[in-house]
Design an enzyme around this catalytic site. Structure first.
Site, PDB file in Angstrom:
ATOM      1  N   LYS A  37       2.527   5.716 -11.962  1.00  0.00           N
ATOM      2  CA  LYS A  37       1.557   6.340 -10.856  1.00  0.00           C
ATOM      3  C   LYS A  37       2.344   7.865 -10.689  1.00  0.00           C
ATOM      4  O   LYS A  37       1.559   8.681 -10.181  1.00  0.00           O
ATOM      5  CB  LYS A  37       1.620   5.420  -9.675  1.00  0.00           C
ATOM      6  CG  LYS A  37       0.959   5.814  -8.417  1.00  0.00           C
ATOM      7  CD  LYS A  37      -0.661   5.779  -8.841  1.00  0.00           C
ATOM      8  CE  LYS A  37      -1.536   6.672  -8.064  1.00  0.00           C
ATOM      9  NZ  LYS A  37      -2.983   7.079  -8.629  1.00  0.00           N
TER      10      LYS A  37
ATOM     11  N   ARG B 282       0.757  -1.289  -0.056  1.00  0.00           N
ATOM     12  CA  ARG B 282      -0.094  -0.008  -0.150  1.00  0.00           C
ATOM     13  C   ARG B 282       0.924   1.280   0.038  1.00  0.00           C
ATOM     14  O   ARG B 282       0.426   2.187  -0.283  1.00  0.00           O
ATOM     15  CB  ARG B 282      -1.022   0.006   1.201  1.00  0.00           C
ATOM     16  CG  ARG B 282      -1.952  -1.217   1.293  1.00  0.00           C
ATOM     17  CD  ARG B 282      -3.011  -0.662   2.248  1.00  0.00           C
ATOM     18  NE  ARG B 282      -2.569  -0.488   3.480  1.00  0.00           N
ATOM     19  CZ  ARG B 282      -3.010  -0.615   4.747  1.00  0.00           C
ATOM     20  NH1 ARG B 282      -4.066  -1.227   4.786  1.00  0.00           N
ATOM     21  NH2 ARG B 282      -2.547  -0.050   5.723  1.00  0.00           N
TER      22      ARG B 282
ATOM     23  N   TRP C  53       1.740   6.052   7.040  1.00  0.00           N
ATOM     24  CA  TRP C  53       1.616   6.934   6.059  1.00  0.00           C
ATOM     25  C   TRP C  53       1.125   8.329   6.400  1.00  0.00           C
ATOM     26  O   TRP C  53       0.194   8.725   7.015  1.00  0.00           O
ATOM     27  CB  TRP C  53       0.426   6.467   5.105  1.00  0.00           C
ATOM     28  CG  TRP C  53      -0.116   7.424   4.118  1.00  0.00           C
ATOM     29  CD1 TRP C  53      -1.087   8.271   3.949  1.00  0.00           C
ATOM     30  CD2 TRP C  53       0.293   7.276   2.539  1.00  0.00           C
ATOM     31  NE1 TRP C  53      -1.219   9.120   2.973  1.00  0.00           N
ATOM     32  CE2 TRP C  53      -0.292   8.577   2.001  1.00  0.00           C
ATOM     33  CE3 TRP C  53       1.139   6.733   1.930  1.00  0.00           C
ATOM     34  CZ2 TRP C  53      -0.168   8.734   0.640  1.00  0.00           C
ATOM     35  CZ3 TRP C  53       1.461   7.094   0.543  1.00  0.00           C
ATOM     36  CH2 TRP C  53       0.785   8.417   0.014  1.00  0.00           C
TER      37      TRP C  53
END
Ligand code: G6P
Length: 606
Positions: free
Chosen positions: A601, A27, A73
């Site tokens: 990305k 992730r 994150w």
């Protein structure tokens, strides 16, 4: 989205926690850490990849049986070792991992500082461990109860203490947390993939639940601190399915996360129904000196910027120029110290956007970044940063990051308008009230999935498709056209509906597909006329419009309705079926939805 893995049992806590964290690596995260209890609390944290933690894991006791682990994150504070979790109390006696956001952490922090607490990090999480240590007398559970009674916001917590060496406590409020029962212990985790190596038996904790885990037993208390039994459920997912939250692809999972993303963006940036970006936005004095705004970005982020232009011009009455980042530098832009340059970037690393930032700073503009990645290059170099709260986005085709950018730029426009006294209180309050309904309305639009699937089936073999709209609807179809082309490889072109007749209508022939978006009441009649021009030439029309608008029924093969909202907010709703159309068309064609050919990305080359 951070990840939590905690363990209390007979195995090595380090082994169980690291295996759990590894299963969440896909992730993306910026740092990781682990605390275990031996005769004291031992903690190891490292910035960057989990490998950096694993390489030095011998620095803590591998034989400990209780521990808490985390991959972060960042949402508050730079991604570095100090801000990584676990956060340990100043006396070293308590350690906490946390997912979520503590909304009132600033007040709590200053209260504890006044009492002499010495904070080391810039995280919201450190106030949690500080509060627990503050309230502790001789019972960890009691201290946790008192601490959480002070918290506002979303949190899943894992807590250990040197004072109660056999105990692991966990709390769930809004942020997900599961309890997994293994043969020789209990795992607490934010995500299912982290436990699958050890067990398939899990309890889905409910909001307000507190779990107290001793070596081989656990007790769950509900939000009223009453003991409760929660059912143990069997997980029937493979590791791969669980990573995608049960969805077939990350893109679909991220599309479905959008109501939550908007909710979080509002929760964090609204205080007592007023927009409050604290000192991350531009202050009133500076704003008064700004005579123009540039919004610069690439790809999907640029499309969010175009909506931002409309919002800032309409609400704050400041002229806005939008520019594609790769063009901006070479366009010799009109920039001086009275210019505000807003850069939008999901990754915060896009080379062209970063170059535009440097060019703007060289020319003395004030630079505000809107980005999803804390501590990214763009965030570090900008004068001000507002973080979007989409969490890690994995699918190459951006969806939830776009929605978070849209909501953020509209809130920024309202913030500017308020500070410049360009908006009356009633209009302002209407916007806030309506923004709060958006998560529910996105969920409504998601129910149109079956109609969108039919559109996908109808266009999958076409080689080209037109997207048309006017005003904000044109901006919506630009993003819709990009979504479809990038993952289905069908050539698409978005047009302001009135412009088609100046050349491009020559391409329309029998069965050419066209999607029209019609949400703007003043422009609806005009767009309908343009749609009729296409119908006359044989085009097959699909429409996204507002519920109650039956005018398109005669012209459209399929219609998707979105709930009513304020005109300015329709792009947030109308793009949802467009995202689904990209997704389902790609699926129909058997393509790699999450990793389309030729795309990356994050594009870090100019
Ligand atoms: C790439 C991605 C797009 C994204 C664009 C800008 O092309 O595939 O989805 O919109 O970069 O990226 P950024 O991270 O700056 O938003």
């Amino acid at each position: 989205m951070c990840g939590i893995v905690c363990y209390n049992g007979k195995k090595s806590a380090v082994e169980v926690i690291l295996n759990g964290l590894k299963s969440l690596e896909y992730r993306g995260y910026d740092s990781s850490g682990i605390s275990v209890v031996t005769d004291k609390i031992e903690t190891l944290k490292r910035k960057g990849k989990l490998k950096n933690l694993i390489d030095e894991i011998d620095k803590i006791d591998n034989n400990a049986n209780i521990g808490i682990g985390h991959i972060r994150w960042a949402t508050h504070g730079e991604p570095n070792e100090i801000n990584a979790h676990p956060q340990v109390s100043q006396d070293g006696k308590f350690s906490v991992v946390h997912n979520g956001i503590i909304e009132n952490y600033r007040e709590l922090k200053s209260e504890l500082e006044d009492e002499g607490y010495n904070f080391k990090s810039t995280t919201d999480t450190e106030v949690v461990v500080a509060l627990i240590s503050h309230y502790y007398t001789d019972d960890l559970l009691e201290a946790v109860k008192k601490a959480i009674a002070r918290l506002k916001g979303a949190y899943a917590l894992g807590i250990i203490s040197e004072y109660e060496k056999d105990k692991l406590i966990a709390v769930r409020n809004e942020s997900p947390l599961i309890l997994a029962k293994c043969d020789d212990g209990i795992i607490l985790a934010s995500d299912i993939p982290s436990v699958l190596k050890y067990t398939k038996d899990v309890v889905y904790l409910e909001n307000g639940d507190i779990v107290e885990i001793d070596k081989d037993s656990y007790t769950i208390y509900d939000k009223n601190f009453e003991k409760v039994d929660r059912d143990i459920k069997k997980i029937n997912m493979t590791l791969e399915q669980a990573s995608k939250g049960g969805f077939e692809h990350f893109m679909l999972k991220e599309i479905y996360e959008q109501p939550e993303v908007v909710k979080k963006t509002l929760e964090v940036n609204l205080k007592e129904n007023k927009i409050d970006f604290s000192d991350n936005s531009i202050d009133q004095d500076k704003l008064k000196s700004i005579d123009k705004v540039y919004i610069v970005a690439c790809g999907t982020a640029f499309h969010a910027g175009e909506v931002g232009k409309v919002a800032i011009e309409k609400l704050a009455k400041i002229p806005v120029i939008t520019d594609i980042a790769s063009e901006f530098r070479y366009n010799d832009p009109f920039i001086d110290e009275n210019t505000l340059v807003i850069l939008i970037s999901q990754s915060g690393e896009t080379a062209d956007t970063l170059a535009a930032l440097r060019e703007s700073k060289k020319k003395k503009a004030t630079v505000l970044a809107v980005t999803n990645v804390v501590g990214s290059s763009i965030a570090r170099e900008a004068d001000k940063v507002i973080y979007t709260l989409a969490g890690p986005e994995i699918a190459v085709a951006s969806t939830k990051a776009y929605i978070s950018q849209l909501v953020t730029v509209i809130m920024l426009a309202l913030d500017f308008a308020k500070k410049l006294d360009k908006i009356d209180d009633e209009t302002y309050s209407n916007y806030i009230a309506e923004l709060k309904t958006i998560p529910g309305k996105i969920s409504e639009v998601l129910k149109s999935e079956s109609t969108v699937k039919e559109i996908a089936k109808a266009i999958k073999d076409d080689s080209s498709m037109f997207f048309i709209g006017r005003g904000l609807d044109f901006l919506s179809v630009k993003e819709g056209a990009l979504k479809l082309k990038e993952i289905s490889y069908i050539h698409t072109e978005a047009f302001p509906a009135g412009e088609l007749k100046h050349g491009s209508i020559a391409l329309i022939e029998k069965n050419t597909p066209a999607l029209s978006v019609i949400t703007q009441s003043k422009l609806a009649e005009k767009t309908i006329s343009n749609v009729q021009e296409l119908v006359t030439r044989g085009a097959k029309i699909f429409t996204i419009t507002v519920e109650g608008n039956e005018n398109m029924a005669d012209f459209s093969e399929k219609i998707v309705f979105v709930p009513k909202t304020l005109e300015m907010l329709y792009p947030i709703l109308s793009v949802i079926p467009e995202q689904l159309l990209g997704y389902y068309t790609s699926l129909e064609k058997g393509l790699d939805v999450d990793k389309p050919r030729n795309l990356a990305k994050s594009v870090t080359v100019e």
